[in-house]
Design a protein around this motif. Structure first.
Motif, short mmCIF file in Angstrom:
data_model
loop_
_atom_site.label_atom_id
_atom_site.label_comp_id
_atom_site.label_asym_id
_atom_site.label_seq_id
_atom_site.Cartn_x
_atom_site.Cartn_y
_atom_site.Cartn_z
N PRO A 172 11.05 -4.11 -11.95
CA PRO A 172 11.02 -4.96 -11.04
C PRO A 172 10.48 -3.85 -9.62
O PRO A 172 10.07 -2.56 -10.16
N THR A 173 11.03 -4.19 -8.59
CA THR A 173 9.92 -3.78 -7.67
C THR A 173 10.67 -2.39 -7.12
O THR A 173 10.49 -2.10 -5.63
N ALA A 174 12.17 -2.02 -6.91
CA ALA A 174 13.34 -1.46 -7.16
C ALA A 174 12.38 0.10 -6.55
O ALA A 174 12.06 0.51 -7.16
N ARG A 175 13.07 0.69 -5.34
CA ARG A 175 12.79 1.85 -4.83
C ARG A 175 13.03 2.78 -6.69
O ARG A 175 12.32 3.98 -6.68
N VAL A 176 14.22 2.47 -7.16
CA VAL A 176 14.67 3.30 -7.73
C VAL A 176 13.56 3.40 -8.81
O VAL A 176 13.58 4.83 -8.87
N MET A 177 12.87 2.50 -9.35
CA MET A 177 11.75 2.59 -9.87
C MET A 177 10.84 4.51 -9.25
O MET A 177 9.76 4.87 -10.21
N HIS A 178 10.23 4.07 -7.78
CA HIS A 178 9.54 5.28 -7.30
C HIS A 178 10.27 6.71 -7.64
O HIS A 178 9.86 7.84 -8.12
N GLY A 179 11.41 6.63 -7.16
CA GLY A 179 11.94 8.15 -7.64
C GLY A 179 12.20 8.15 -9.00
O GLY A 179 11.80 9.50 -9.28
N LEU A 180 12.36 7.21 -9.98
CA LEU A 180 12.62 7.16 -11.31
C LEU A 180 11.03 8.36 -12.08
O LEU A 180 10.59 9.17 -12.90
N ALA A 181 9.79 7.96 -11.05
CA ALA A 181 8.39 8.25 -11.92
C ALA A 181 8.18 9.11 -10.88
O ALA A 181 7.83 10.35 -12.31
N PRO A 199 1.15 -1.07 0.38
CA PRO A 199 0.25 0.24 -0.02
C PRO A 199 0.86 0.63 0.56
O PRO A 199 1.86 1.29 0.41
N ARG A 200 -0.03 1.96 -0.33
CA ARG A 200 0.94 3.52 -1.01
C ARG A 200 1.19 4.12 0.89
O ARG A 200 -0.38 4.14 1.66
N SER A 201 2.35 5.05 0.86
CA SER A 201 2.08 5.30 2.78
C SER A 201 0.91 6.23 2.37
O SER A 201 1.35 7.77 1.38
N PRO A 202 -0.12 7.22 3.31
CA PRO A 202 -0.72 8.04 3.48
C PRO A 202 -0.16 9.42 3.28
O PRO A 202 -0.82 10.62 2.35
N ARG A 215 -7.05 12.59 -6.86
CA ARG A 215 -8.04 12.09 -6.42
C ARG A 215 -9.43 11.01 -7.78
O ARG A 215 -9.72 10.24 -7.23
N LEU A 216 -9.10 11.63 -8.94
CA LEU A 216 -9.82 10.51 -9.56
C LEU A 216 -8.89 9.45 -10.43
O LEU A 216 -9.78 7.98 -10.13
N VAL A 217 -7.58 9.75 -9.52
CA VAL A 217 -6.84 8.10 -10.65
C VAL A 217 -6.39 7.61 -8.74
O VAL A 217 -6.79 6.62 -9.05
N HIS A 218 -6.87 7.87 -8.05
CA HIS A 218 -7.40 7.32 -6.96
C HIS A 218 -8.67 6.29 -6.56
O HIS A 218 -8.94 5.36 -5.76
N ALA A 219 -9.49 7.52 -7.51
CA ALA A 219 -11.06 6.71 -7.44
C ALA A 219 -10.56 5.15 -8.36
O ALA A 219 -11.59 4.23 -8.05
N VAL A 220 -10.20 5.68 -9.68
CA VAL A 220 -9.65 4.66 -10.81
C VAL A 220 -9.53 3.23 -9.91
O VAL A 220 -9.83 2.16 -10.01
N ALA A 236 3.77 4.65 -10.11
CA ALA A 236 2.80 4.34 -11.18
C ALA A 236 2.44 5.73 -11.40
O ALA A 236 1.66 6.91 -11.72
N HIS A 237 1.51 5.85 -10.07
CA HIS A 237 0.38 6.77 -9.04
C HIS A 237 1.21 8.59 -8.81
O HIS A 237 0.76 9.11 -9.89
N LEU A 238 2.29 8.40 -8.93
CA LEU A 238 3.12 9.55 -8.89
C LEU A 238 3.23 10.06 -10.60
O LEU A 238 3.19 11.14 -10.84
N LEU A 239 4.05 8.90 -11.83
CA LEU A 239 3.57 9.10 -12.47
C LEU A 239 2.70 9.70 -13.39
O LEU A 239 2.13 10.94 -14.15
N VAL A 240 1.20 9.30 -13.29
CA VAL A 240 0.27 9.23 -13.92
C VAL A 240 -0.46 10.64 -12.91
O VAL A 240 -0.79 11.55 -13.69
#
Lengths: 747, 739
Positions: free
Chosen positions: B341-350, B9-12, B110-115, B123-127
């Motif tokens: 891949p699940t690496a943290r670097v992907m979040h950073g990249l996004a 889960p994403r951190s609030p 909110r829309l991204v979260h709703a979908v 993916a959340h950061l990117l979209v």
């Protein structure tokens, strides 16, 4: 469901026939001629480096001809069988390219299903069609496909069995290096195909991984060595950089960088080649996404192809050929993912055939008509070439870029020519830059005449410099596209035919019909072309003569591509003279759809005289006005407004009528009266009445002094919608209407 | 999605921080000057609606010939902005605009979260980042910004209805109908509501229909939405409202109503105009996701297709297209993230990619609507001085004003004088009105007739139009602003005599010969408002006609204040710096300006030819300008560049530019020809240079003998000798020495 041999053969046969057939069209490339010229010299000199044979004496550097084998082959073919032999050669090459495309797809994925095979092969052939003409590039595509096939053969065979294809690849590269610059791609193609496989084998510790690495490396080195066999020898980097990074490439149409707009799907019908390439990429990428796999070799080739394709417009076909393996692999995955249905093969074949048909149609429009052979009508200054040969030897011709190729070949050293299509191969950035200055600015042209000691100028008639030749120079030859000027004492001047601009006959040509006849006779003596026939017909129609001869004299539209607007105007005038307004209207529609909205001006007068049914008149006018948009001449708008009023369409009548009124067209007055009485809104009626007052006051003032208005004499009537009376002199006479439109457009 | 990565889960806290960042970015980028003429007519209509207490009012602004009543469908927006402006002027409007932008950014998240509530962090950061970046292009003080908020609300409420149990759908259904009703008073986006609802709730509707549950409620919601559509000022004539904005002649000529061509998506223009590319990214994300997952996201795909139609219909709808593609992109990103891949670097990249997109989008807004941090009407865009002058003339004036000037004039004159066709096209002015106005401001004869037709008492037009230089006799320039000039009949207001009303140069040719007149002109313009443009005029006056040079520096406006007369302002600063002998600083100004305006290099060419700059610096500047000018480069400028190339011993460059300058007759190229004759590495190059030198030398000789031997032939209308090059930058005599 695999492919049967019969399917393979019949589909391949169809593609080969289509590719070969589309290559049979007139030659509009100036380059063909300089290739022939250089072939002639190479056979005489027996060397790839020789003294410059065509250009003005100021160009003293020797000529290096890396495409010597192509030049010699085409020259020998031309000697043996003239244009027919060259057309057959071109068709043969195109057929081979189509054949090799199908072989490549079969080689990449032998088990590809029918529909996918048909789709990918036809996309590949349709993409390649863009460049399958009488150019060394067509041979280059053959070689590129051979590189790919041999590289895949090497990759698919064991290292021990790769010797023969490796040697064949080296031989093909050496051969290609004598014919076209495609040879520089060979090492990269080899690396893209073999590299990922070698890496994969080394990673997987395959038994013959090291062996393949060694043999691959040796072949790669030898390929690099083979590059040096071209006429440029070790100076090959200079050859590549001149074609990719110089100033000239920004100004040579097909050498320009490919922009995003080349991939515009909304222009697919008129320019499909970028979209076809995008289609090949899409199939490959979709295949990779669906299979969640990277097709390493094919993706590397497609990536390389995309770099090449974005480098220059002419490399789109190369990009497409390099993307064929990726598309083949992608199509295989997609077809496996789709549910089996007997319609899929048909769908693939139909879509593919449609793409090829669209590609061929574009070739027909741009280089056609397909089926005719020989030099394209009006594209080359052949009359000028014949004329200049009759002058003294040692002439120096300041010729436009597109004229120099054919002039150089015809003159064969008798006179020398200026910068031609051998840019940046022989002429450098400075030469080409100066030639652009020379043919853009009259003062630069005069200086160049002095600098090069020119004895003749051959220039396109639509250039500004055409109207400003040096003092004492006269037009000696007028052709559909080019005009030749010489000093007044060198040859008699053309007097009644206009050397420059849109109309071919001077304004008062009919006042000197003897001069006009003499001009036409002199041009006919240089060659009886469709253009000369057109001049004769125009002479009869304008100055009098036997009208029965017109139908025989007016050239067909396919013969008159380089002077189509003039030719259409002539035929429309003739049809109207015969009272066949409907046929004239059809021709106007054809011309407008073909990109010449000014054609509508030819028929405006007939419309005002009720010679056409209102609905037909309106649709013809609307077509033209829609294309002209805000540049529509006000009188033409007024005629359209009249047609709208006759149709009781107040919105249309108001839109065009009020616009014509604000531009001062007196032809708008009847429409204003009609709107004043019939517009459905009070505001519309008041508006029309107010504009009528403005024009009426202007007319009154104009009766006291010459009016500043643009339109012809005012005709005010008070028409009723039921008995609509359209003024007779609504627009200028036929001869001047198109020019009026043109002048307005330029404004 | 079964991936472990996706189950995380994403951190609030991260969610909140990221949302706050997006909201802040969207809010901050709205704080810029107002370039829109529309803002003014919205406020004018708000004023009229408040006064009339009706949505259909007698036309309050246009010339008396326009007698049709005005329908004000965006009346609520107009009233709010007018009220805010009355209450707090531009700061209040700016705050309102910022709040709306922030709200839109929040709703995007909110829309991204709703979908996809379970979307991975990357993916959340990117979209969400891309969504906010794509919407930024239209988040300005326009009812459209409120329209986006409503569109996002439609999407969110429709999702809520589709996901809720049948018995819990009533409340969101009512909210949807209410929001459509509200939107119908603010912006035309309300017409999209039924399509959005059907696209989102369609799959639920079908499954409910199969199960025969909740159909009545669905039908009620849909009916409510349709009824809400009719609450706009157009009532049941909503079809004509839509068609006027979608078809017709006018939409082909209004910048943001023009159809979006393929080039609108050009990724090579990403840094300048990234918004089409964002839309492309959304589509690619969505399609790739469907391919990877081998699933069709029906609802999201339908919305994206609707969005694509709208996006291609008009440039201004590209943003609507992007908003409608958010659900598809969200689903696609979810599917694609399962492959990565699940690496943290992907979040950073996004996160880095998203922030990059935001920066590019904000930069793009800054280029067209900046500078950020400044509020109020954009400098030079609106003819405010003209409005002040016209307001001081007797009432009942009739102003033939250009399209973009009508808004501001109409608001400030408030019926005191009437104006011509403005931005209410095709809302109030129809295709014919707009087309006639184009004819009027394009053809001088049409302008003369329009003056007659409308009984005009003033003309306000852009100074760079052809008709500006061809106003009828008896009319004089009364106000000159950086972009607009106002003409009135002679005697109605004093004429400006020393300031040029039209063209590139703001000063009349002989302005310095009558400095008093010039000073009077400037003083009169200053009386209408002390603007950066007036400060520039004062500075230019000192530089050209004399005065205390020390006063120039404080007078020259900053580049951010002078966007509408940048070239003239840069010219003044360069001239000032050169006058002070500070060539290096002048070169810096040229370096900054040359990218947009290569002609500025002309200001410094003289200094370059006098060796006032190091050759490499001079060459870089000249090269940059000539690369932009390409074949249109003036020959003397080419010759100066050729000189710098020769000074650097670059024979190729010297030959390329020197010989071209020679062919055009530039005498400045003669030193280069001499140098090439002696130093070109090839015999051909040396011979070529010598031959061109001989041609130019012979030309000079002929001129010295005052004979005109070279002229046009009988075919040419007028015989002209080769023109001498423009005023030489250095010595015109052929020098013997090597440069």
């Amino acid at each position: 469901m695999g492919r049967s041999t019969a399917f393979n053969r019949s589909w391949t046969g169809l593609l080969v026939v289509l590719a070969a057939a589309q290559a049979v069209h007139p030659d509009d490339e100036a380059d063909t001629f300089w290739h022939l010229s250089l072939g002639r010299v190479i056979l005489a000199e027996r060397s790839r480096v020789f003294p410059e044979p065509l250009a003005l004496p100021a160009f003293t550097s020797p000529a290096v001809e890396p495409q010597w084998l192509w030049d010699s082959a085409t020259y020998l073919l031309f000697l043996a069988g003239s244009w027919q032999a060259l057309a057959a050669f071109s068709a043969l090459l195109a057929g081979i390219v189509a054949f090799l495309c199908t072989r490549l797809v079969g080689c990449v994925n032998p088990s590809l299903r029918k529909g996918s095979f048909a789709l990918v092969t036809s996309l590949a052939v349709a993409s390649a069609i863009a460049r399958l003409r009488l150019r060394p590039e067509a041979a280059g595509l053959v070689f590129l496909l051979t590189f790919l096939l041999l590289s895949f053969r090497i990759a698919q065979s064991s290292p021990r069995r790769s010797l023969a294809p490796s040697i064949a690849l080296l031989a093909v590269v050496v051969l290609c290096a004598q014919m076209h610059g495609t040879f520089v791609l060979a090492p990269a193609v080899y690396l893209c195909v073999l590299g990922p496989i070698v890496v994969q084998e080394l990673r997987g510790h395959a038994p013959h991984g090291r062996h393949r690495l060694l043999s691959g490396a040796v072949t790669f080195v030898l390929l690099c060595v083979a590059l040096a066999s071209s006429a440029y020898g070790l100076d090959i980097a200079h050859y590549i950089s001149a074609h990719s990074g110089s100033d000239s490439v920004q100004y040579v149409q097909e050498m320009r960088s490919t922009t995003w707009s080349a991939f515009d799907p909304s222009r697919f019908i008129s320019n499909p080649f970028g979209v076809l390439l995008a289609g090949l990429w899409s199939i490959g990428v979709v295949g990779m996404l669906v299979s969640r796999k990277l097709f390493a070799s094919s993706a590397a080739l497609a990536l390389f192809g995309s770099l090449v394709a974005f480098d220059a417009i002419r490399f789109l076909a190369v990009g497409a050929v390099l993307s064929v393996p990726l598309a083949a692999e992608g199509a295989s995955v997609i077809s496996a993912a789709l549910p089996r249905h007997r319609l899929w093969p048909w769908t693939g074949a139909v879509v593919g055939s449609l793409c090829v048909a669209i590609g061929i149609r574009v070739i027909h429009l741009e280089h056609g008509p397909i089926g005719s052979i020989g030099p394209a009508q009006g594209a080359h200054p052949l009359g000028a070439g014949r004329f200049l040969r009759t002058l003294g030897q040692g002439g120096r011709v300041l010729s436009a870029y597109d004229a120099s190729g054919s002039l150089g070949y015809i003159l064969a050293g008798h006179s020398r020519v200026y910068v031609d299509g051998r840019t940046p191969l022989y002429f450098d950035d400075t030469d080409f830059g100066i030639s652009r200055e020379v043919f853009a600015h009259p003062d630069a042209l005069w200086r160049a005449v002095e600098r090069f000691g020119a004895t003749a100028i051959v220039v396109e008639r639509n250039r500004l410099v055409c109207t400003r030749p040096p003092m004492g120079w006269v037009p000696a030859v007028v052709e559909a596209t080019f005009t030749t000027f010489v000093p007044a004492n060198a040859a008699p001047a053309i007097r009644a035919i206009a050397p420059c601009g849109i109309p071919y006959l001077r304004k008062h040509a009919c006042d000197h019909s003897a001069d006009l006849d003499s001009d036409i006779a002199r041009l006919e003596a240089l060659g009886s072309s469709p253009f000369v026939r057109y001049l004769k017909a125009e002479r009869i129609l304008r100055c009098g003569g036997n009208l029965d001869e017109l139908s025989r004299l007016i050239p067909s539209r396919r013969e008159a591509r380089s002077f189509l607007a003039a030719r259409d105007g002539l035929e429309i005038a003739w049809l109207l003279r015969r009272g066949d307004a409907r046929a004239a209207a059809n021709l106007v529609s054809t011309a407008v759809r073909g990109g010449d909205p000014s054609a509508v001006g030819h028929i405006a007068q007939a419309i005002t005289q009720d010679a056409l049914p209102p609905s037909l008149a309106r649709s013809v006018l609307e077509e033209g006005v829609a294309r002209l948009a805000d540049d529509t001449p006000p009188d033409l708008r007024a005629v359209l407004a009249l047609a709208c009023a006759a149709d009781d369409d107040a919105t249309c009548a108001r839109f065009h009528g009020l616009r014509a009124a604000v531009r001062g067209s007196r032809q708008a007055l009847p429409v204003l009266v009609w709107l004043r009485d019939h517009d459905p809104t009070p505001r519309g009626r008041a508006d029309a009445a107010a504009w009528f007052d403005v024009l009426a006051a202007e007319t009154k003032r104009g009766q006291a002094e010459p009016p500043p208005a643009l339109s012809s004499s005012p005709t005010v009537s008070s028409p009723s919608p039921s008995a609509w009376s359209i003024p007779s002199a609504a627009v200028e006479p036929r001869e001047s209407s198109p020019r009026a439109i043109d002048a307005d457009t330029r404004q | 999605m079964t991936s472990k990565y996706l189950r995380m889960p994403r951190s609030p806290t991260v969610d909140r921080l990221w949302t706050a960042l997006l909201v802040t970015a969207a809010t901050a980028q709205t704080v810029h000057p107002d370039y829109e003429a529309d803002t003014f007519w919205h406020m004018s209509l708000g004023r009229a609606v408040l006064s009339e207490h009706r949505r259909v009012i007698p036309e309050p602004l246009a010339l008396p010939a326009f007698i049709s009543p005005a329908v004000v469908p965006e009346w609520l927006w107009d009233v709010i902005t007018y009220g805010l402006f009355r209450a707090g002027s531009w700061p209040a409007l700016s705050v309102f605009s910022a709040l709306l932008a922030g709200f839109v950014a929040f709703l995007c998240v909110r829309l991204v979260h709703a979908v996809r509530p379970d979307l991975s962090l990357g993916a959340h950061l990117l979209v969400t980042g891309t969504a906010v970046a794509s919407v930024i292009s239209r988040l300005r003080l326009r009812p459209e910004a409120a329209g986006f908020a409503f569109l996002l609300a439609f999407l969110l409420l429709s999702h809520r209805i589709a996901r809720a149990a049948p018995q819990r759908r009533l409340l969101p259904g009512l909210a949807l109908a209410a929001s459509v009703t509200l939107c119908a008073q603010v912006h035309g986006t309300f017409v999209l509501a039924p399509a959005v609802y059907l696209a989102v709730a369609g799959p639920t509707l079908i499954s409910d229909a199969r199960a025969r549950i909740g159909l009545r409620l669905h039908a009620s919601i849909l009916a409510g939405v349709f009824v809400a559509l009719t609450t706009s000022a157009y009532g049941l004539r909503i079809g004509s409202y839509i068609s006027a904005h979608a078809h017709g002649d006018a939409v082909r000529y209004v910048g943001d109503m023009v159809s979006t061509g393929w080039n609108g998506l050009d990724p090579t223009e990403f840094l300048r105009d990234p918004f089409g590319t964002f839309l492309l990214i959304f589509w690619l994300l969505g399609i790739s996701g469907m391919l990877v997952s081998r699933k069709l996201s029906t609802s999201s795909l339908t919305l994206a297709i609707l969005g694509a139609f709208l996006a291609f219909d008009a440039i201004r709808f590209v943003t609507v297209g992007a908003l409608l593609a958010i659900p598809l992109a969200t689903e696609g990103a979810a599917a694609l993230s399962s492959l990565l891949p699940t690496a943290r670097v992907m979040h950073g990249l996004a996160a880095v990619t998203s922030v990059g997109f935001l920066v590019v989008a904000i930069h793009s807004v800054g280029l067209t609507h900046g500078p950020f941090g400044t509020i109020g009407p954009a400098e030079g865009i609106h003819p405010l001085a003209a409005a002040r002058l016209l307001g001081s003339l007797p009432p009942g004036g009739r102003i033939l004003s250009v399209y973009v000037s009508g808004g501001a004039l109409g608001y400030h004159l408030a019926g005191h004088s009437r104006i011509y066709v403005d931005g209410r096209t095709p809302l109030y002015f129809d295709n014919t009105d707009f087309a006639i106005s184009r004819e009027v401001f394009k053809h001088p004869d049409a302008l003369a007739r329009a003056i007659d037709r409308f009984g005009a008492t003033a003309l306000v037009m852009e100074r760079d139009r052809r008709v500006c230089g061809k106003v009828p006799g008896g009319w004089v320039a009364a106000v000159v602003e950086s972009k607009h000039t106002t003409f009135v009949p002679e005697g109605r207001a004093p004429a400006l005599s020393a300031i040029a009303p039209c063209g590139l140069d703001y000063f009349a040719k002989n302005a310095c010969e009558n400095v008093n007149a010039l000073d009077t002109d400037i003083a009169r313009l200053e009386a209408l408002g002390s603007t950066p443009f007036v400060r520039y005029l004062k500075a230019e006056r000192i530089l050209r006609c004399g005065g205390a040079l020390d006063q120039v520096a404080p007078l020259i406006p900053s580049r951010r204040d002078a966007r509408q007369f940048m070239s003239a302002r840069d010219g003044a600063e360069i001239a000032y710096l050169l006058r002070r002998g500070d060539v290096a600083s002048a070169a810096k100004v040229v370096e900054t300006a040359v990218g947009d305006d290569p002609s500025v290099v002309g200001y410094i060419a003289h200094a370059v030819s006098q060796d006032a700059l190091p050759p490499s610096r001079a060459r870089a500047l000249l090269q940059k300008a000539i690369d932009k000018l390409a074949d249109d480069a003036p020959p003397d400028l080419r010759a100066v560049l050729a000189l710098t190339c020769a000074a650097e011993q670059d024979a190729d460059c010297a030959r390329f530019h020197g010989l071209r300058a020679a062919a055009r007759g530039s005498r400045q190229s003669m030193p280069v020809l001499v140098w090439l004759r002696d130093h070109d590495p090839t015999p051909r190059g040396r011979a070529d240079a010598a031959a061109w030198f001989a041609v130019l030398a012979a030309e000079i000789k002929r001129e010295q003998a005052a004979s005109l031997p070279t002229s046009a032939s009988s075919a040419a209308p007028a015989a002209q000798p080769p023109p001498p090059s423009p005023a030489p930058l250095g010595s015109a005599d052929p020098p013997e020495s090597v440069p």
